[in-house]
Design an enzyme around this catalytic site. Structure first.
Site, PDB file in Angstrom:
ATOM      1  N   HIS A 195       0.747  -1.298  -0.055  1.00  0.00           N
ATOM      2  CA  HIS A 195       0.063  -0.022   0.065  1.00  0.00           C
ATOM      3  C   HIS A 195       0.927   1.239   0.000  1.00  0.00           C
ATOM      4  CE1 HIS A 195      -3.328  -2.677   0.597  1.00  0.00           C
ATOM      5  NE2 HIS A 195      -3.860  -1.973  -0.280  1.00  0.00           N
ATOM      6  N   GLU A 198      -9.238 -11.263 -11.562  1.00  0.00           N
ATOM      7  CA  GLU A 198      -7.812 -11.341 -10.827  1.00  0.00           C
ATOM      8  C   GLU A 198      -7.666 -12.670 -10.018  1.00  0.00           C
ATOM      9  OE1 GLU A 198      -8.066  -8.427  -7.406  1.00  0.00           O
ATOM     10  OE2 GLU A 198      -9.980  -8.894  -7.146  1.00  0.00           O
ATOM     11  N   ASP A 255      -3.143  -8.978  -8.656  1.00  0.00           N
ATOM     12  CA  ASP A 255      -3.442 -10.277  -8.069  1.00  0.00           C
ATOM     13  C   ASP A 255      -3.371 -11.417  -9.128  1.00  0.00           C
ATOM     14  OD1 ASP A 255      -3.866 -10.215  -5.308  1.00  0.00           O
ATOM     15  OD2 ASP A 255      -5.803  -8.815  -5.793  1.00  0.00           O
ATOM     16  N   CYS A 271      -7.124  -2.393 -14.328  1.00  0.00           N
ATOM     17  CA  CYS A 271      -6.970  -1.521 -13.400  1.00  0.00           C
ATOM     18  C   CYS A 271      -5.955  -1.774 -12.230  1.00  0.00           C
ATOM     19  CB  CYS A 271      -8.271  -1.444 -12.634  1.00  0.00           C
ATOM     20  SG  CYS A 271      -8.606  -2.903 -11.688  1.00  0.00           S
TER      21      CYS A 271
END
Ligand code: PEP
Ligand code: MG
Length: 754
Positions: A362, A603, A627, A674
């Site tokens: 993150h 994903e 992912d 994305c």
């Protein structure tokens, strides 16, 4: 033996520097194995020699002085063969070399084991005994285990420059350390170390000018801790047996003791700040208990550490609230959280560097969103020694320079200037459409999870929000946000962008994203309870979120809803069922609604083979390459040890995406990307060739990706795609695509400079 090993490992990890760790090892090993000498030789790679760096049993005057060239003596033989050498009578061996004065000649039995880290010999650990004897298999295994433990510490010290300093007695200015590229860009600035509160070992070294004032601060923290202890004792009075009450007395005694208070004050008077002095003193004291034979007394080490944390909490609560951020602050920490990042005024934040994390953790995603260069996973960073040092951050290469030399610094200042010019040039593209040379439109959307990003996303020229990660507003609270609270957040984004589309993704917690108030503890969190699996098991949470999204969209028609981590058709059916329930309920309640488009994240690899069934049930597909790559390649997206294996340009990932796009198109369903791959200039050429319908990325990446779209044609990208799909590995694909960007005059998008 296991107990001795545990103790040695604990002490080595607590040692503040390499020399300290080596001294602990030689002393402990000598007594544990009841041998007459134990020594460590380290490789001086530049001189191609092995240098005696620590000994207990040989003449210590020879430390740093005894050097064995490659091919010289038994020590270098161990290193060369990369395996243990166990000799009953070393002087009788043809490779034995006599060093007058070292006292090595007193010894006959010899056992040497190589110290190897990641296939590289870092040094040799040797034990010797006067008597002639062969060491047992158990003794050999013990030494091999110790050497393996030592290897990591030595490799760490080598990266830090400690070995060079020890061997050559020089400083470490200008040292470069490699990590992983977290967010592109370069920066030159001053380090500010951030650390979690009440974590003693994370406290950095700092100096103070006014020792008297600092002693006062320390004494006040001690007084407050004493008061806490008295309060705890009073509260439990009557509920505890007398001997248990004694624990509090022991705490109070420690808080008045010379060994803690007196020693810490001594360190403050010598120039350290109170928190640093406390860290050193507590660790020193806890080590004394750690070494005790009696298990009861050994347990007292944790009391000392607990006390240390309590004092630290009081010291930290008294710290100045807003530290003086340098105008080019490089935020450095073991782990950097979203809140640590948010505390630095944006205009002062120049770079971010962390020990942990990978390009998809993150901190990297946030740094990307803010357009701040970041290097993560620098596992050899000597964090506690970096405060206020100058640092260069190269977010393209994933490299930092500590106290850079004048030449490195001025080179990077030049590159930073060039980059600013390049970006300013790209700004001009803001209002131009993202259209290829042969007129194919690829809308570019923004990824976000912060409401405060609405304006920057709008100003970036994004044509909508392609991925709003709703877990961010969930993460910064201390409980699940309610329906109205969520409605307001979503409304702000939907209204800010209307009539442009906004894709709100339902809660995707689990994996590496945990909520402080909803911890999920699992052995394999990425293969566990995450994303839609959690929300389907908690329909109450899911329904509140869906209702909040729908209510927020009342009167607007730009909401789209996206489900994460779908791995089978049943999950999608259930999610759609709950969505319809929320939608119908709200219509019954009289809310005016436009039915939003529903999409699914692709994903999980199982979906690649289910597109035919999924496509019929949704309005759009969005490929989560972060992912998808981790699951296809079996590479944890956050594990720095395997980060080199993680690349979305791997031929299997390219094949998978291409198949998803083709399949979705055959059902006339649009498909976007994305994941971070959409921000990767090289990868975008391949995605363009596959015919993806849209790309969603961090705002900071938007201008450069638009440049690529506008400077390549769809036809040319298809040809390039065919070429790269025939290649064997990701590295070859990346080299080829980076080369094309260089040829097109845009090498500056994938490396520093213009
Ligand atoms: C992805 O997996 O590619 C994605 C966009 O989702 P996240 O990074 O939030 O898991
Ligand atoms: Mg994902």
């Amino acid at each position: 033996m296991l107990e001795i090993l545990r103790l040695i490992v604990q002490e080595v990890s607590a040692a503040r520097d390499l020399q300290g760790a080596l001294n602990v090892i030689v002393g402990r090993v000598k007594s544990a194995m009841t041998v007459d000498a134990c020594s460590v030789f380290l490789a001086d790679k530049a001189a191609r020699e092995y240098v005696l760096m620590a000994t207990d049993g040989l003449n210590p005057e020879f430390i740093g002085g005894t050097r064995l060239g490659e091919g010289e003596g038994l020590v270098s033989m161990v290193a060369q063969r990369e395996e243990p050498l166990n000799l009953e009578d070393a002087p009788a061996h043809p490779r034995y070399r006599f060093f007058p004065g070292t006292q090595a000649s007193h010894f006959h039995a010899f056992l040497g084991v190589p110290i190897i880290h990641h296939r590289e010999v870092m040094g040799v650990l040797v034990v010797r005994q006067e008597a002639r004897r062969r060491f047992s298999d158990n003794e050999e295994d013990f030494l091999v285990t110790i050497a393996a433990q030592l290897a990591g510490a030595i490799a760490h010290a080598e990266k830090n420059g400690d070995i060079d300093r020890l061997i050559t007695h020089q400083g470490c200015e200008g040292q470069a350390l490699d990590g992983l590229a977290g967010a592109p860009g370069v920066a030159v600035g001053t380090v500010m170390v951030v650390y979690p509160s009440a974590d003693l070992n994370a406290v950095p070294d700092r100096e103070v000018d006014d020792a008297d004032e600092e002693v006062g601060v320390f004494k006040a923290a001690i007084a407050r801790t004493k008061a806490d202890i008295r309060r705890f004792a009073d509260q439990l009075n009557g509920e505890l047996r007398e001997e248990d009450q004694a624990l509090f007395e022991a705490y109070s005694l420690l808080l008045s003791s010379e060994s803690i208070v007196g020693k810490a004050i001594e360190r403050i008077r010598a120039g350290s700040w109170a928190s640093g002095a406390l860290r050193e003193t507590i660790n020193e004291r806890a080590r004394v208990f750690d070494e005790m034979e009696d298990p009861y007394l050994r347990e007292r080490a944790s009391d000392v550490r607990d006390l240390g944390r309590r004092i630290l909490t009081h010291l930290q609560s008294g710290e100045k609230q807003a530290p003086p951020y340098h105008e080019n602050t490089i935020l450095v920490g073991e782990e950097i959280s979203a809140t640590m990042l948010a505390e630095v005024p944006r205009e002062r934040l120049a770079g971010v560097v962390s020990v942990r994390g990978s390009s998809l953790s993150h901190v990297a995603i946030l740094a990307n969103a803010l357009g701040i260069p970041a290097v993560v996973g620098v596992d050899d960073l000597p964090v506690s020694r970096l405060d206020w040092r100058e640092m260069v951050v190269d977010g393209y290469r994933g490299r930092v320079y500590i106290s850079p030399t004048a030449a490195v610094k001025s080179e990077y200042q030049r590159l930073a200037r060039e980059e600013a010019e390049l970006m300013a040039g790209l700004e001009e593209l803001r209002d131009l459409p993202a259209k290829t040379k042969d007129d194919v439109r690829i809308p570019l959307y923004a990824n976000t999870g912060l409401v405060s990003d609405v304006n920057s996303s709008l100003n970036s020229g994004a044509e909508g929000i392609g991925l709003y990660r709703t877990e961010f507003p969930f993460m910064v609270r201390d409980r699940f946000p309610g329906e109205e609270e969520q409605r307001k957040i979503y409304r702000e984004i939907l209204e800010g962008f209307a009539p442009k589309p906004v894709v709100l993704r339902t809660l995707d917690v689990g994996g590496d994203k945990s909520l402080p108030y909803f911890p999920i503890k699992e052995d394999n969190p990425f293969l566990g309870w995450r994303g839609i699996r959690v929300t389907l098991d908690h329909p109450e949470i899911f329904l509140i979120q869906l209702r909040a999204m729908l209510k927020a969209s009342s009167g607007l028609s730009n909401l789209q809803i996206l489900f994460p981590m779908i791995s089978n058709v049943a999950e999608l059916d259930e999610a759609r069922g709950l969505f319809s329930r929320a939608y119908d309920e709200l219509l019954d309640e009289g809310v005016t609604l436009t039915r939003p488009k529903i999409g699914v994240m692709v994903e999980v690899p199982s979906l690649i083979y289910l597109i035919d069934r999924i496509a019929a049930k949704v309005d759009f597909l969005s490929i989560g390459t972060n992912d998808l790559t981790q699951y296809l390649l079996a590479v944890d997206r956050n594990n720095a040890n395997v980060a080199a294996l993680y690349d979305a340009l791997h031929p299997s990932v390219l094949q998978a995406i291409s198949q998803i796009v083709e399949s979705a198109h055959s059902y006339h369903k649009p498909v976007g990307v994305c994941g971070e791959m959409a921000s990767d200039p090289a990868a975008v050429i391949a995605l363009l060739g596959m015919g993806v319908d849209s790309l969603s990325m961090s705002v900071a990446s938007l201008p450069r990706i638009k440049w690529i779209i506008r400077n390549f044609s769809y036809g040319c990208a298809q040809t390039i795609l065919r070429q790269v799909m025939a290649m064997d590995d990701a590295a070859a694909v990346r080299r080829h695509l980076d080369g094309l960007l260089e040829e097109a005059g845009m090498g500056g998008l994938v490396r520093p400079g213009r």
